[in-house]
Design a protein around this motif. Structure first.
Motif, PDB file in Angstrom:
ATOM      1  N   PHE A 124      29.063   5.257  -6.948  1.00  0.00           N
ATOM      2  CA  PHE A 124      27.906   4.846  -7.198  1.00  0.00           C
ATOM      3  C   PHE A 124      27.061   5.912  -8.046  1.00  0.00           C
ATOM      4  CE2 PHE A 124      27.617   6.699  -3.172  1.00  0.00           C
ATOM      5  CZ  PHE A 124      26.546   7.646  -3.166  1.00  0.00           C
ATOM      6  N   ARG A 125      26.237   5.469  -8.761  1.00  0.00           N
ATOM      7  CA  ARG A 125      25.330   6.405  -9.600  1.00  0.00           C
ATOM      8  C   ARG A 125      24.093   6.469  -8.944  1.00  0.00           C
ATOM      9  NH1 ARG A 125      25.754   4.830 -15.806  1.00  0.00           N
ATOM     10  NH2 ARG A 125      24.211   6.249 -15.697  1.00  0.00           N
ATOM     11  N   ALA A 126      23.490   7.509  -9.133  1.00  0.00           N
ATOM     12  CA  ALA A 126      22.061   7.718  -8.446  1.00  0.00           C
ATOM     13  C   ALA A 126      21.471   8.463  -9.603  1.00  0.00           C
ATOM     14  CB  ALA A 126      21.955   8.321  -7.229  1.00  0.00           C
ATOM     15  N   GLN A 127      20.069   8.163  -9.552  1.00  0.00           N
ATOM     16  CA  GLN A 127      19.122   9.070 -10.372  1.00  0.00           C
ATOM     17  C   GLN A 127      18.652  10.193  -9.842  1.00  0.00           C
ATOM     18  OE1 GLN A 127      16.453   6.388 -12.476  1.00  0.00           O
ATOM     19  NE2 GLN A 127      15.267   7.907 -13.264  1.00  0.00           N
ATOM     20  N   GLY A 181      35.847   4.238  -2.106  1.00  0.00           N
ATOM     21  CA  GLY A 181      36.223   5.256  -3.233  1.00  0.00           C
ATOM     22  C   GLY A 181      36.971   6.444  -2.297  1.00  0.00           C
ATOM     23  N   LYS A 182      36.379   7.109  -1.328  1.00  0.00           N
ATOM     24  CA  LYS A 182      37.009   8.089  -0.678  1.00  0.00           C
ATOM     25  C   LYS A 182      38.110   7.969   0.090  1.00  0.00           C
ATOM     26  CE  LYS A 182      32.621  10.719   0.037  1.00  0.00           C
ATOM     27  NZ  LYS A 182      31.674  10.998   1.049  1.00  0.00           N
ATOM     28  N   LYS A 183      38.189   6.507   0.397  1.00  0.00           N
ATOM     29  CA  LYS A 183      39.358   5.874   1.118  1.00  0.00           C
ATOM     30  C   LYS A 183      40.678   5.722   0.184  1.00  0.00           C
ATOM     31  CE  LYS A 183      40.656   2.418   4.326  1.00  0.00           C
ATOM     32  NZ  LYS A 183      40.370   1.077   5.067  1.00  0.00           N
ATOM     33  N   LEU A 184      40.174   5.435  -0.828  1.00  0.00           N
ATOM     34  CA  LEU A 184      41.341   5.142  -1.854  1.00  0.00           C
ATOM     35  C   LEU A 184      41.861   6.411  -2.401  1.00  0.00           C
ATOM     36  CD1 LEU A 184      42.800   2.937  -3.731  1.00  0.00           C
ATOM     37  CD2 LEU A 184      40.877   3.421  -5.135  1.00  0.00           C
ATOM     38  N   VAL A 185      40.932   7.421  -2.573  1.00  0.00           N
ATOM     39  CA  VAL A 185      41.507   8.708  -2.800  1.00  0.00           C
ATOM     40  C   VAL A 185      42.536   9.315  -1.993  1.00  0.00           C
ATOM     41  CG1 VAL A 185      40.884  11.020  -3.425  1.00  0.00           C
ATOM     42  CG2 VAL A 185      39.413   9.302  -4.494  1.00  0.00           C
ATOM     43  N   LYS A 186      42.099   9.120  -0.868  1.00  0.00           N
ATOM     44  CA  LYS A 186      42.942   9.555   0.461  1.00  0.00           C
ATOM     45  C   LYS A 186      44.178   8.950   0.387  1.00  0.00           C
ATOM     46  CE  LYS A 186      43.063  10.699   5.212  1.00  0.00           C
ATOM     47  NZ  LYS A 186      42.431  10.607   6.513  1.00  0.00           N
ATOM     48  N   GLU A 225      14.276  10.701 -15.389  1.00  0.00           N
ATOM     49  CA  GLU A 225      14.856   9.269 -15.238  1.00  0.00           C
ATOM     50  C   GLU A 225      16.109   8.987 -16.273  1.00  0.00           C
ATOM     51  OE1 GLU A 225      12.152   6.753 -18.616  1.00  0.00           O
ATOM     52  OE2 GLU A 225      11.220   7.724 -16.519  1.00  0.00           O
ATOM     53  N   ARG A 226      16.295  10.147 -17.143  1.00  0.00           N
ATOM     54  CA  ARG A 226      17.691  10.086 -17.848  1.00  0.00           C
ATOM     55  C   ARG A 226      18.722  10.644 -17.256  1.00  0.00           C
ATOM     56  NH1 ARG A 226      15.951  14.133 -22.233  1.00  0.00           N
ATOM     57  NH2 ARG A 226      14.986  14.785 -20.449  1.00  0.00           N
ATOM     58  N   ALA A 227      18.746  11.527 -16.215  1.00  0.00           N
ATOM     59  CA  ALA A 227      19.746  12.199 -15.526  1.00  0.00           C
ATOM     60  C   ALA A 227      20.248  11.329 -14.148  1.00  0.00           C
ATOM     61  CB  ALA A 227      19.372  13.628 -15.157  1.00  0.00           C
ATOM     62  N   LYS A 228      21.540  11.292 -14.225  1.00  0.00           N
ATOM     63  CA  LYS A 228      22.300  10.512 -13.286  1.00  0.00           C
ATOM     64  C   LYS A 228      23.269  11.341 -12.598  1.00  0.00           C
ATOM     65  CE  LYS A 228      20.885   5.793 -14.430  1.00  0.00           C
ATOM     66  NZ  LYS A 228      19.564   6.259 -15.078  1.00  0.00           N
ATOM     67  N   TYR A 229      23.841  11.157 -11.515  1.00  0.00           N
ATOM     68  CA  TYR A 229      25.013  11.695 -10.905  1.00  0.00           C
ATOM     69  C   TYR A 229      25.736  10.721 -10.413  1.00  0.00           C
ATOM     70  CZ  TYR A 229      22.710  11.704  -6.514  1.00  0.00           C
ATOM     71  OH  TYR A 229      22.040  11.404  -4.948  1.00  0.00           O
ATOM     72  N   SER A 230      27.112  10.682 -10.430  1.00  0.00           N
ATOM     73  CA  SER A 230      27.770   9.865  -9.626  1.00  0.00           C
ATOM     74  C   SER A 230      28.712  10.347  -8.328  1.00  0.00           C
ATOM     75  CB  SER A 230      29.282   9.654 -10.516  1.00  0.00           C
ATOM     76  OG  SER A 230      28.481   9.076 -11.793  1.00  0.00           O
ATOM     77  N   SER A 231      28.864   9.444  -7.491  1.00  0.00           N
ATOM     78  CA  SER A 231      29.512   9.802  -6.334  1.00  0.00           C
ATOM     79  C   SER A 231      30.502   8.805  -5.629  1.00  0.00           C
ATOM     80  CB  SER A 231      28.397  10.200  -5.063  1.00  0.00           C
ATOM     81  OG  SER A 231      27.630  11.163  -5.377  1.00  0.00           O
TER      82      SER A 231
END
Length: 69
Positions: free
Chosen positions: A5-8, A24-29, A13-19
């Protein structure tokens, strides 16, 4: 797909971060476990005779150093 997901960022308002999401964590594991299993299977023949493998590797390194290949 719900894997991240992306959060601001508050205050910009221009900057966002992804987590990664929990899915997603389960799939990576799961991918990590598959990769480790594949590595073990791939390198199993080498592990059976590590001494011979290292000897061949040293020879190839020397050959490369003197530019025979």
């Amino acid at each position: 797909m719900g894997l991240f997901f992306r959060a601001q960022i508050e205050g910009d308002e221009r900057a966002k971060y992804s987590s990664l999401s929990p899915a997603g964590k389960k799939l990576v594991k799961k991918a990590d476990e598959i990769m480790k299993t594949n590595e073990k299977e791939y390198f199993a023949p080498v592990e059976k005779d590590m001494e011979q493998f290292l000897t061949c590797l040293k020879i190839l390194t020397r050959v490369k150093e003197i530019n025979i290949l």
